[in-house]
Write an enzyme that holds these catalytic residues in place. Structure first.
Site, PDB file in Angstrom:
ATOM      1  N   ARG A   1     -10.711  16.586   7.204  1.00 12.51           N
ATOM      2  CA  ARG A   1     -11.533  16.955   6.040  1.00 12.51           C
ATOM      3  C   ARG A   1     -12.926  17.385   6.486  1.00 12.51           C
ATOM      4  O   ARG A   1     -13.484  16.792   7.406  1.00 12.51           O
ATOM      5  CB  ARG A   1     -11.667  15.777   5.066  1.00 12.51           C
ATOM      6  CG  ARG A   1     -10.367  15.423   4.389  1.00 12.51           C
ATOM      7  CD  ARG A   1     -10.548  14.240   3.451  1.00 12.51           C
ATOM      8  NE  ARG A   1      -9.359  13.417   3.505  1.00 12.51           N
ATOM      9  CZ  ARG A   1      -9.355  12.102   3.338  1.00 12.51           C
ATOM     10  NH1 ARG A   1     -10.465  11.453   3.099  1.00 12.51           N
ATOM     11  NH2 ARG A   1      -8.226  11.439   3.408  1.00 12.51           N
TER      12      ARG A   1
ATOM     13  N   ARG B   1      -2.518  -2.002  -3.495  1.00 16.25           N
ATOM     14  CA  ARG B   1      -3.704  -1.174  -3.287  1.00 16.25           C
ATOM     15  C   ARG B   1      -3.577   0.015  -4.246  1.00 16.25           C
ATOM     16  O   ARG B   1      -2.535   0.676  -4.284  1.00 16.25           O
ATOM     17  CB  ARG B   1      -3.737  -0.665  -1.859  1.00 16.25           C
ATOM     18  CG  ARG B   1      -4.883   0.285  -1.667  1.00 16.25           C
ATOM     19  CD  ARG B   1      -4.723   1.103  -0.424  1.00 16.25           C
ATOM     20  NE  ARG B   1      -5.857   1.971  -0.249  1.00 16.25           N
ATOM     21  CZ  ARG B   1      -5.794   3.145   0.347  1.00 16.25           C
ATOM     22  NH1 ARG B   1      -4.660   3.573   0.842  1.00 16.25           N
ATOM     23  NH2 ARG B   1      -6.864   3.874   0.468  1.00 16.25           N
TER      24      ARG B   1
ATOM     25  N   GLU C   1      -8.231  -4.808   4.901  1.00 22.47           N
ATOM     26  CA  GLU C   1      -8.104  -4.541   3.467  1.00 22.47           C
ATOM     27  C   GLU C   1      -6.997  -5.394   2.848  1.00 22.47           C
ATOM     28  O   GLU C   1      -7.095  -5.834   1.711  1.00 22.47           O
ATOM     29  CB  GLU C   1      -7.837  -3.049   3.247  1.00 22.47           C
ATOM     30  CG  GLU C   1      -9.058  -2.219   3.600  1.00 22.47           C
ATOM     31  CD  GLU C   1      -8.751  -0.785   3.966  1.00 22.47           C
ATOM     32  OE1 GLU C   1      -9.090   0.108   3.189  1.00 22.47           O
ATOM     33  OE2 GLU C   1      -8.161  -0.556   5.037  1.00 22.47           O
TER      34      GLU C   1
ATOM     35  N   ASN D   1       0.871  -1.169   0.000  1.00 17.75           N
ATOM     36  CA  ASN D   1       0.000   0.000   0.000  1.00 17.75           C
ATOM     37  C   ASN D   1       0.911   1.222   0.000  1.00 17.75           C
ATOM     38  O   ASN D   1       1.418   1.633   1.039  1.00 17.75           O
ATOM     39  CB  ASN D   1      -0.881  -0.049   1.251  1.00 17.75           C
ATOM     40  CG  ASN D   1      -1.821   1.136   1.345  1.00 17.75           C
ATOM     41  OD1 ASN D   1      -1.742   2.078   0.564  1.00 17.75           O
ATOM     42  ND2 ASN D   1      -2.709   1.082   2.319  1.00 17.75           N
TER      43      ASN D   1
ATOM     44  N   HIS E   1     -12.628   3.681   0.010  1.00 20.11           N
ATOM     45  CA  HIS E   1     -12.646   2.655   1.069  1.00 20.11           C
ATOM     46  C   HIS E   1     -13.415   1.416   0.624  1.00 20.11           C
ATOM     47  O   HIS E   1     -13.913   0.649   1.453  1.00 20.11           O
ATOM     48  CB  HIS E   1     -13.328   3.164   2.363  1.00 20.11           C
ATOM     49  CG  HIS E   1     -12.640   4.294   3.041  1.00 20.11           C
ATOM     50  ND1 HIS E   1     -13.332   5.347   3.594  1.00 20.11           N
ATOM     51  CD2 HIS E   1     -11.341   4.545   3.273  1.00 20.11           C
ATOM     52  CE1 HIS E   1     -12.478   6.203   4.129  1.00 20.11           C
ATOM     53  NE2 HIS E   1     -11.256   5.737   3.953  1.00 20.11           N
TER      54      HIS E   1
END
Ligand code: AMP
Length: 398
Positions: free
Chosen positions: A242, A92, A385, A7, A181
């Site tokens: 965010r 990823r 993941e 990743n 996601h």
């Protein structure tokens, strides 16, 4: 088969080596500060005390991946004796645009398509491509697979992914909801069905991935029908830094008032907002919860605003799907935030959700956290993941 899962971020790289015979994680590591002073690799192996720490300059991802491979064959902290035991690499990849609705084996055409997607994810895709190219150099001939954050959401209907904007912005520039996601939403929804002993085709599930970045997805019959992140990972929930949903008219207002340009606005919304911006304290929930306990009003308000935003999406998606059978919590805050889960699920008896406070008093463990008589099941499911990436890689290279 032993699979390396990578990743790659712009200056970091997370990795796991997984033996797919029994899905055992052989070792796990993190490289930070790639291309900047102070590059460092840390690797751990389950059951072995301590850590492998390598501090040496890494000017790019290729340097980093070379050190990762050395780490993987380390006598104490490694997972294999020889590099040739690594039979595939799963990457990823953040953005697959509309081109990828599932994972793919990496070919020259796929790489070209990833380059086309850079425009949509300028911060993430270049790092993912660097990781792929570095592996091609260092592990020639080893098959690689790309697993996209956006792919799971490609089943959304047009009515969910088109914005209320002129249609030509979609046809000209691909301005639409993509969602992120996806690998996590897919994994936890499938685990939820397994935990409840039901076929996912018969379930309406709302998955809440609440990490530093956060998103909610509506999953009907195993397919994503809506999600809170949009064209970029900025939309939807209030996150660590965010802002999530805001009135878009605030942007031209701020351009005038503060003299901000496009980059300034983007930085403000992505890096200086969320619970960090609202409180001026931190983007970490633990700090905000601490400050709220000590009476900091902004921290108290930020937590309520955060919880309410998640509630809003749960309500909206239950209405959109015409019901909900299960609500799932995952990622840093979702897995560890006992109080956050409790507040999000409070006052939801009208929807059929009854939280079992005792069962909810747990961190990071798979568990049903609703009461026996709750018609909507609430579940805590740690995301994984890397395992999804490894499984998809295995399926495609076999
Ligand atoms: P992630 O992006 O999934 O790694 O989530 C990281 C975030 O999880 C951190 O920024 C924290 O806000 C949150 N987190 C981690 N541990 C806890 C905890 N014990 N309680 C509340 N929030 C936590």
């Amino acid at each position: 088969m032993k699979i390396l899962v990578l990743n790659c971020g712009s200056s970091s790289l997370k990795y796991q080596l997984i033996d797919m015979l029994n899905e055992e994680v052989l070792c796990i590591g993190l490289v930070e500060r790639i291309g900047i002073e102070g590059s460092i690799l840390k690797q751990e192996k389950d059951g072995v005390e301590g850590k492998l720490v390598v501090e040496q300059p890494m000017k790019n991802h290729q340097d980093a991946i070379k050190l990762v491979l050395e780490g993987l064959i380390d006598a104490t902290y490694g997972g294999v004796k020889e590099m040739s035991e690594i039979e595939a690499v799963g990457h990823r990849v953040v953005h697959g645009g509309e081109k990828f609705a599932g994972s793919v084996k990496i070919t020259d055409e796929v790489k070209a398509a990833l380059v086309d997607c850079i425009e949509l994810a300028p911060l993430h895709n270049p790092a993912n491509i660097m990781g792929i190219e570095a592996c091609e150099e260092i592990l020639p001939g080893v098959p690689m697979v790309g697993v996209f954050d956006t792919a799971f959401h490609q089943t959304m209907p047009k009515s969910s992914y088109l914005y209320g904007l002129p249609h030509e912005l979609y046809t000209k520039y691909g301005v639409r909801r993509y969602g992120f996601h996806g690998t996590s939403h897919k994994y936890v929804s499938q685990r939820a069905a397994a935990m409840l002993g039901k076929d996912i085709k018969d379930l309406k599930i709302i998955t809440c991935h609440l990490g530093n970045g956060a998103s909610v997805a509506a999953i009907d019959g195993g397919k994503c029908v809506d999600t809170s992140m949009g064209f970029t990972p900025l939309e939807g929930l209030i996150m660590g830094t965010r802002c999530g949903d805001i009135d878009a008219a605030i942007l031209p207002f701020l351009m005038e008032k503060e003299g901000l340009d496009a980059k300034g606005l983007s930085d403000m919304m992505n890096k200086k907002s969320g619970i960090y911006g609202m409180t001026g304290i931190s983007s970490d929930f633990r700090d905000i919860e601490g400050a709220a306990k000590e009476g900091n009003e902004l921290a108290q308000v930020a937590l309520v605003a955060y919880d309410n935003r998640v509630k809003k999406y749960i309500g909206a998606y239950a209405a959109e799907m015409g019901g909900v059978d299960a609500i799932v919590f995952t990622a840093g805050v979702g897995e560890n935030g006992i109080a956050t889960r409790e507040k999000i699920l409070s006052n939801m008896e009208f929807l059929g959700v009854k939280l079992d406070k005792e069962a909810n008093n747990v961190r990071g463990k798979e568990r049903v956290i609703s009461t026996e008589d709750s018609t909507v099941k609430a579940l805590l499911i740690p995301t994984n993941e890397e395992l999804v990436i490894a499984r998809d890689t295995l399926a495609l290279v076999k």
